[in-house]
Each structure stands twice: as C-alpha cells, then as structure tokens.
Scaffold this motif. Structure first.
Motif, PDB file in Angstrom:
ATOM      1  N   MET A 262      -5.418   2.393  -7.080  1.00 28.35           N
ATOM      2  CA  MET A 262      -4.253   3.146  -7.374  1.00 28.35           C
ATOM      3  C   MET A 262      -3.257   2.977  -6.026  1.00 28.35           C
ATOM      4  N   LYS A 263      -3.720   2.651  -4.812  1.00 30.92           N
ATOM      5  CA  LYS A 263      -3.071   2.548  -3.582  1.00 30.92           C
ATOM      6  C   LYS A 263      -2.220   1.449  -3.528  1.00 30.92           C
ATOM      7  N   LEU A 264      -2.656   0.430  -4.383  1.00 37.83           N
ATOM      8  CA  LEU A 264      -1.683  -0.985  -4.220  1.00 37.83           C
ATOM      9  C   LEU A 264      -0.836  -1.125  -5.391  1.00 37.83           C
TER      10      LEU A 264
ATOM     11  N   MET B 223     -12.513   5.786   2.383  1.00 37.48           N
ATOM     12  CA  MET B 223     -12.207   6.248   1.001  1.00 37.48           C
ATOM     13  C   MET B 223     -13.523   7.764   0.973  1.00 37.48           C
TER      14      MET B 223
ATOM     15  N   LYS C 288       0.715  -1.121   0.050  1.00 39.75           N
ATOM     16  CA  LYS C 288      -0.011   0.075  -0.131  1.00 39.75           C
ATOM     17  C   LYS C 288       0.974   1.197   0.050  1.00 39.75           C
ATOM     18  N   TYR C 289       0.688   2.079  -0.963  1.00 38.48           N
ATOM     19  CA  TYR C 289       1.441   3.319  -1.024  1.00 38.48           C
ATOM     20  C   TYR C 289       1.135   4.381   0.069  1.00 38.48           C
ATOM     21  N   THR C 290       1.418   4.252   1.177  1.00 40.78           N
ATOM     22  CA  THR C 290       1.041   5.117   2.355  1.00 40.78           C
ATOM     23  C   THR C 290       1.359   6.606   2.277  1.00 40.78           C
TER      24      THR C 290
ATOM     25  N   ILE D 290      -9.178   4.604  -5.863  1.00 39.96           N
ATOM     26  CA  ILE D 290      -8.262   4.916  -5.167  1.00 39.96           C
ATOM     27  C   ILE D 290      -7.789   3.305  -4.508  1.00 39.96           C
TER      28      ILE D 290
ATOM     29  N   THR E 140       0.651   8.797   0.211  1.00 40.30           N
ATOM     30  CA  THR E 140      -0.641   9.588  -0.327  1.00 40.30           C
ATOM     31  C   THR E 140      -1.836   8.835   0.014  1.00 40.30           C
ATOM     32  N   TRP E 141      -1.724   7.655   0.289  1.00 35.25           N
ATOM     33  CA  TRP E 141      -3.051   6.952   0.606  1.00 35.25           C
ATOM     34  C   TRP E 141      -2.869   6.458   1.947  1.00 35.25           C
TER      35      TRP E 141
ATOM     36  N   SER F  32      -7.508   4.338   5.760  1.00 36.02           N
ATOM     37  CA  SER F  32      -8.201   3.098   5.344  1.00 36.02           C
ATOM     38  C   SER F  32      -9.379   3.191   4.871  1.00 36.02           C
TER      39      SER F  32
END
Length: 468
Positions: free
Chosen positions: A325-327, A312, A302-304, A322, A306-307, A310
């Motif tokens: 995109m975040k994984l 949305m 998980k790209y923490t 999202i 910017t995300w 938990s």
C-alpha cells in the motif's frame, strides 16, 4: 531491534531525551519509554506505539517529566526502560539484546534463590528484567554488568540510570553500537550517532567491545576498558542504520553507495534506469547509477504521510499489505521500460515478488532485481532481525531445499555460499524463477566487506555464511 538514548546535562534534559529517542523510531515499532531522574526520584512513562508515532504518544508527558538525567528506548518487542530496586539501589535500565540462552539463565536464577519475574512480554520473561536480575547477582553494579555481558549468549548492550549517572555497556563483541556525544552542558549516549547532532552534541567517542563507562554532566569515566575482539553486525550498514549515522567511522550512506558501486562493476545488464526500494535501497541504487552511468529514477514513491516508518507491524500478513500500500507507481517512468531495482536484501521474497508484479502490471517491460547483500541463508543469532519462526521461511533456504529434495543440513547449505560455485548459481536461478524476476543478482560477500572500509575480521557475517 531496539534503539536507546541517554542524556546527562546541567539543565532539564527532557527535550533532549525526547527527541534523541524519537530519532530511533526506525529501530522499533511496538513500545517506547523514557525514565528521568530529578535528583530525588524517578519518573517513567511507557507507551504502545504500534498505531501512532513516538512523538504523539509522549506529548502529555512533557509537562510532568523533568530532571537532568534520563534514558529512553524504542523497542520492537519488550516495554522498557524498567525501574529496578535492589541492593544496588534504585535504577532504570534499558537494553538492546538478543538472549538465546534465556531459559537456561532463568532456571539458574531460580536455583540461586530468585523468586519471580514480573515483566512478561508475549508470555516470555522481559529480556531487560532478565538482564537486571543477572546484574543483581553480584555485590557491586560494575561486576554485575560484566557478569550480564559474559552470561548472555547472543548480544547485549545497555544503559543504566541511577543517582550517580548513566552507566553504558557495549556488547562484549561490539555487535551493536553505543556512541557518546558531548555538549558544553553535558553528555549523551546513543545507539545511532546522528540522533544527537541536531541537539547540539558532537561525537566524543564510540565505546569499544565490552567497554563500560559512566557519564554525568561533567565527565565520561571508563570503568572497564574495551576488549580486542570485534564482531559488529554488517547488516547495520546494509539495512538497520539510518543514512546519516556512522558505525566505526563509516556512514551508512557512504557504505551503501560503496555497495552499489561494487555491484555495478560486476554487472552488465542493459536497462533504462536504476531505482532503489525506498528507503534503505536508495543509496545502493545511487552508487550503482553513479558507477554504471545508468540514470537513477524513482518509478514508485513511498507515501510517507501515513507510512513514514521503515518497519512493519508484527503480523506478517499486515506487513505484506502495508509494504504494498505504501508504494505508489509513477506510470510514465515504468511503462515500456527495462527497470533495475535494488533492495537492501531479500528475506522471504514476498514483498519483492509483489513489487515486481505491481511493476509488470504498471507496464514495465523488464524488472531486474539486485540485492545489496548476499543471499540470507541462516537466521541471525545475534540481533532480532527476522521474525521468521524457521530458517526455512527464507527464500534462499526454500529454494535450496527444493534443489536438495529435502530440508538441507547446515553443511549442505554452506555449499551454496560460494558466489563462484555451481550450487550458488542454481540457487540464484531458482530464486529468480520463483519470484518472477527478469534477472537476479546479489552483492558478493567480499565486495560487501570491502564496502565497510574496516578490518573484515571485525565484521559479523553469520547470516550469509553460518560461520561464527
């Protein structure tokens, strides 16, 4: 959902309420607020946090908000805390609630002479203002709080701040928690028990169902003793709660590991590795890996930066985007591998289907899915869990309707609850096929209850069984 925090200390408490509220950021995405009392007057700030984290929005308030008692809230829906002036005096109020009979309560209040509501959220009356209006129907504050708890169908926990202290009331069936923390210079109140640990507080007590207390910087006074009936939300452990928090003496992390362990004991799938969907599925996967001996790996990260959160945005299409995109995939842990992926739950199935497709495209040979709780069959009546406008948006209900050839009745749906039944198996097979998994398994309700390590009669399992 909402997360609430309150603090009463002998010195300025803004930093405590600031960080204590911030630690509830996993429970809300839309509004955040703080109300503080300096011994003479109230100061309040509410900010929109849909596009920026809590901390960045309240940086400018640090210099102007001071006092030794305060409450804060992060909410998925309505702006709060609210400032109310009534025959009880001036007070600030924040709630965690789901009020199913709101319209009926509004009509009753109008009949009793209530003139208007000022706070409108999305065209509806702000639930926190509605609760305040119920409280104001009674001659004293405690009777008013009891009246509000008894009047609401759904759930209600709250904090009220006035010149005397912070009043805390836990939902009459304990569906949501309130924990008291203690420090040398005062006390705090929190939805999440971990939120005060780094502030120097230690856990003092958990409020029981329906318990009402008042806290100042010297003592905690119980005003209404707890009731005997508990129905705490089991999904708090499965999904909502942050790993280090504890409910009824059991940490979220341990409960999730328990779930994974029990799932592994009933599983015989042959895979190369087990992974958890970040973040709420990770501990479930660790428990599974430790019990089964299958290596735990992270085939996507998980790209923490910017995300980090938990939850949305409220628009489902953006939520799906999202989630995708975040994984970020780790290809050398995916290509040619048989993967077992554990998520906390499967709601609509959209995100899990897209995650599975993305693993296949990244070279996975097989993608086996396990859910840490049973199939969700009924929309929650007690917490603002799902944004679904209809229970038929739940993937399990969609599949059941296909099997039944029509929109299934509640009694027909209940025939799919038994994990040893033929209809349950047909439902699981249908979900597996629709979402394109190699195989699919759900945690059993009896194992889920066992994982919670408390009296199972104290657990609310309505979303899985439809039973009160």
């Amino acid at each position: 959902m909402s997360g609430i925090f309150g603090v009463a200390t002998k010195e300025d408490c803004f930093n405590d309420v600031f960080f204590g509220t911030d630690y509830h950021s996993h429970l809300g995405t839309r509004r955040a607020g703080i109300a503080i009392y300096d011994g003479k007057s109230f100061n309040r700030a509410i900010h929109n946090i849909e596009t920026a984290p809590f901390r960045s929005k309240f940086q400018k308030d640090i210099e102007k908000m001071h006092g030794n008692m305060a409450i804060g809230c992060i909410s998925d829906y309505e702006p709060q805390p609210l400032l109310i002036k009534s025959h009880h005096g001036t007070y600030a109020i924040t709630t965690v609630s789901k009020i199913n009979n709101a319209k009926e309560l509004e009509e009753e209040l109008f009949k009793n002479g209530h003139s208007h509501f000022l706070e409108m959220s999305g065209g509806d009356v702000n639930p926190t203002e509605l609760v305040a209006s119920l409280i104001n129907q009674k001659e004293n504050l405690i009777d008013g709080i009891k009246y509000a708890l008894d009047s609401v169908e759904g759930s209600l926990s709250l904090l009220i701040l006035n010149e005397k202290g912070i009043y805390a009331a836990r939902d009459k069936y304990g569906r949501t928690p309130i924990v008291v923390g203690k420090r040398e210079d005062g006390y705090c109140l929190s939805f999440e028990s971990f939120a005060f640990l780094n502030l120097g507080f230690s856990q003092y007590k958990e409020l029981g169902p329906g318990e009402i207390c008042v806290v100042d910087n010297e003592k905690v006074t119980t005003l209404v003793k707890p009731g005997n009936k508990m129905k705490i939300c089991t999904f708090l452990w499965v999904y909502y709660g942050y790993p280090p928090t504890s409910y009824e003496g059991l940490s979220v992390e341990k409960m999730r590991c328990n779930c994974g362990r029990y799932m592994a004991q009933r599983d015989n799938v042959e895979v190369d590795s087990v992974a958890g969907v970040p973040d709420s599925g990770i501990a479930h996967a660790v428990g599974y890996a430790n019990e089964s001996g299958v290596p735990f790996q992270r085939p996507f990260i998980k790209y923490t930066p910017t995300w980090p959160r938990s939850f949305m945005p409220p628009v489902q299409s953006m939520r799906n985007l999202i989630a995708k995109m975040k994984l970020v995939p780790v290809h050398d842990l995916i290509k040619g591998k048989r993967l077992l992926l554990i998520d906390d739950s499967i709601v609509r199935g959209t995100q899990m289907r897209e995650t599975t497709e993305f693993l296949y495209k990244s070279g996975a040979k097989e993608v086996h899915i396990r859910a840490a709780c049973p199939p969700l069959l009924f929309g929650c009546k007690y917490l603002n869990f799902s944004r679904s406008t209809s229970e038929n948006e739940l993937v399990a209900r969609r599949v059941i309707n296909k099997l039944e050839g029509k929109d299934a009745t509640r009694e027909e749906v209940k025939q799919y609850v038994d994990p040893d039944g033929a209809k349950y198996k047909a439902m699981v097979d249908g979900i597996c096929k629709e979402l394109n998994f190699t195989s699919l398994g759900f945690n059993r309700l009896d194992d889920l209850k066992k994982a919670c390590e408390i009296d199972p009669d104290k657990l609310c399992t309505y979303c899985w069984t439809g039973e009160e």
